[in-house]
Design a protein around this motif. Sequence first.
Motif, PDB file in Angstrom:
ATOM      1  N   MET A   1      28.411  77.263  89.499  1.00  0.00           N
ATOM      2  CA  MET A   1      29.231  78.266  88.830  1.00  0.00           C
ATOM      3  C   MET A   1      29.110  78.193  87.310  1.00  0.00           C
ATOM      4  N   LEU A   2      29.005  76.986  86.766  1.00  0.00           N
ATOM      5  CA  LEU A   2      28.868  76.855  85.321  1.00  0.00           C
ATOM      6  C   LEU A   2      27.531  77.429  84.839  1.00  0.00           C
ATOM      7  N   LEU A   3      26.452  77.100  85.536  1.00  0.00           N
ATOM      8  CA  LEU A   3      25.150  77.646  85.166  1.00  0.00           C
ATOM      9  C   LEU A   3      25.120  79.164  85.367  1.00  0.00           C
ATOM     10  N   PHE A   4      25.640  79.614  86.487  1.00  0.00           N
ATOM     11  CA  PHE A   4      25.619  81.029  86.818  1.00  0.00           C
ATOM     12  C   PHE A   4      26.432  81.847  85.816  1.00  0.00           C
ATOM     13  N   SER A   5      27.637  81.408  85.503  1.00  0.00           N
ATOM     14  CA  SER A   5      28.490  82.152  84.566  1.00  0.00           C
ATOM     15  C   SER A   5      27.879  82.200  83.179  1.00  0.00           C
ATOM     16  N   SER A   6      27.227  81.121  82.764  1.00  0.00           N
ATOM     17  CA  SER A   6      26.602  81.101  81.449  1.00  0.00           C
ATOM     18  C   SER A   6      25.450  82.099  81.365  1.00  0.00           C
ATOM     19  N   VAL A   7      24.626  82.155  82.419  1.00  0.00           N
ATOM     20  CA  VAL A   7      23.524  83.125  82.447  1.00  0.00           C
ATOM     21  C   VAL A   7      24.065  84.545  82.371  1.00  0.00           C
ATOM     22  N   LEU A   8      25.153  84.836  83.091  1.00  0.00           N
ATOM     23  CA  LEU A   8      25.749  86.167  83.058  1.00  0.00           C
ATOM     24  C   LEU A   8      26.287  86.502  81.663  1.00  0.00           C
ATOM     25  N   MET A   9      26.999  85.562  81.054  1.00  0.00           N
ATOM     26  CA  MET A   9      27.594  85.815  79.741  1.00  0.00           C
ATOM     27  C   MET A   9      26.522  86.054  78.685  1.00  0.00           C
ATOM     28  N   LEU A  10      25.476  85.253  78.702  1.00  0.00           N
ATOM     29  CA  LEU A  10      24.414  85.429  77.718  1.00  0.00           C
ATOM     30  C   LEU A  10      23.673  86.736  77.955  1.00  0.00           C
ATOM     31  N   CYS A  11      23.517  87.132  79.220  1.00  0.00           N
ATOM     32  CA  CYS A  11      22.892  88.416  79.524  1.00  0.00           C
ATOM     33  C   CYS A  11      23.683  89.567  78.911  1.00  0.00           C
ATOM     34  N   VAL A  12      25.008  89.525  79.036  1.00  0.00           N
ATOM     35  CA  VAL A  12      25.860  90.568  78.460  1.00  0.00           C
ATOM     36  C   VAL A  12      25.727  90.590  76.938  1.00  0.00           C
ATOM     37  N   LEU A  13      25.615  89.410  76.330  1.00  0.00           N
ATOM     38  CA  LEU A  13      25.399  89.352  74.878  1.00  0.00           C
ATOM     39  C   LEU A  13      24.049  89.954  74.500  1.00  0.00           C
ATOM     40  N   TYR A  14      23.033  89.729  75.312  1.00  0.00           N
ATOM     41  CA  TYR A  14      21.723  90.326  75.038  1.00  0.00           C
ATOM     42  C   TYR A  14      21.799  91.846  75.054  1.00  0.00           C
ATOM     43  N   VAL A  15      22.555  92.407  76.000  1.00  0.00           N
ATOM     44  CA  VAL A  15      22.725  93.861  76.063  1.00  0.00           C
ATOM     45  C   VAL A  15      23.399  94.353  74.790  1.00  0.00           C
ATOM     46  N   THR A  16      24.418  93.637  74.345  1.00  0.00           N
ATOM     47  CA  THR A  16      25.125  94.021  73.120  1.00  0.00           C
ATOM     48  C   THR A  16      24.193  94.018  71.923  1.00  0.00           C
TER      49      THR A  16
END
Length: 313
Positions: free
Chosen positions: A133-148
């Motif tokens: 969950m820690l690895l997965f959530s971090s990948v998701l959060m950074l992906c959203v930042l990349y979109v921004t």
Amino acid sequence: MSRLIGIALRVHFKNRIFLLCCAAVTASSVICGVLHRTAPDWNRPGLYAWPFVIALAASLVTQCFGICGEFSGGIKNKLIRGYTKLQFGIAQLVPAVLCSIVFFLLGWAPYFIIAYDRFFSQYTGQILFRGFMLLFSSVLMLCVLYVTVCLTVRRTAAAVLVCIFLTLGLELFSEDMRTELMQPMYTLENGIVEYEYEPEYREIVIREPDEVPFEWYVDGTRRDIYRLAYIFNPMTSFLSGWRSLRNSLSCYSLESVKDYIEFEREDREQYIYNMEFIEEDYLYSIYYPLRSGGLVLLITAAGLAVFRKRNIK
């Protein structure tokens, strides 16, 4: 809106870059799994982070080339058809998140299956879930930042550079904050226990070292700021997830983690590391994504607001 999301999905998932990234992530996952499976018992490594690092890189490349490519004319056609810039921005988030999920699963699943008997089976389900969950959530959060970043920068080359420096900066900042918070409150003035031989008595006298305040200990308001900066950093979740599956600490369950921390306290490790911070970092890191995720959503909302106000030339 659903039609706009469908178009964005086709742009992302039919792109050759996406398929190449899938192959790269899968290959790294298989290689790391094989390395674990073939490693001797006396030299078994901890979790390899490469599949997840490459999953992050794949997400970065896919979003930058997929979203920034729309500004060459695709977004104008969508605006002409009646879609708003806010709808366009939100529509880009859906395929981006789905791509990151695909990349993460490709990085995790082959690795987990191949190396399960020789590595992952050592851990309890609770520890595996926390690491996942820690690895997965971090990948998701950074992906959203990349979109921004892509929506605000808009140029592919510039967006790639900004995302790379953002990722590296967050990683270095998280490690720096952790180093500062790891400093102990007290240290031993004379180092380790010293032994003195007194020939007239023919015996060894043990001289205990003195406990003194450690000059580099971070205290007060500065410590609170450092702690918040560490917890709200989305890269902290990635690093914490990786560390939770590092077998160098022999912590294969939460009970063994607690036992390890208590042993280190009694073994005077508290004069080398801040054991209160270590306890929080290992036992309560599962809650970090709740805080950093909220911050990422606020940044994304601000990025969408800026994108909505900007002119599309």
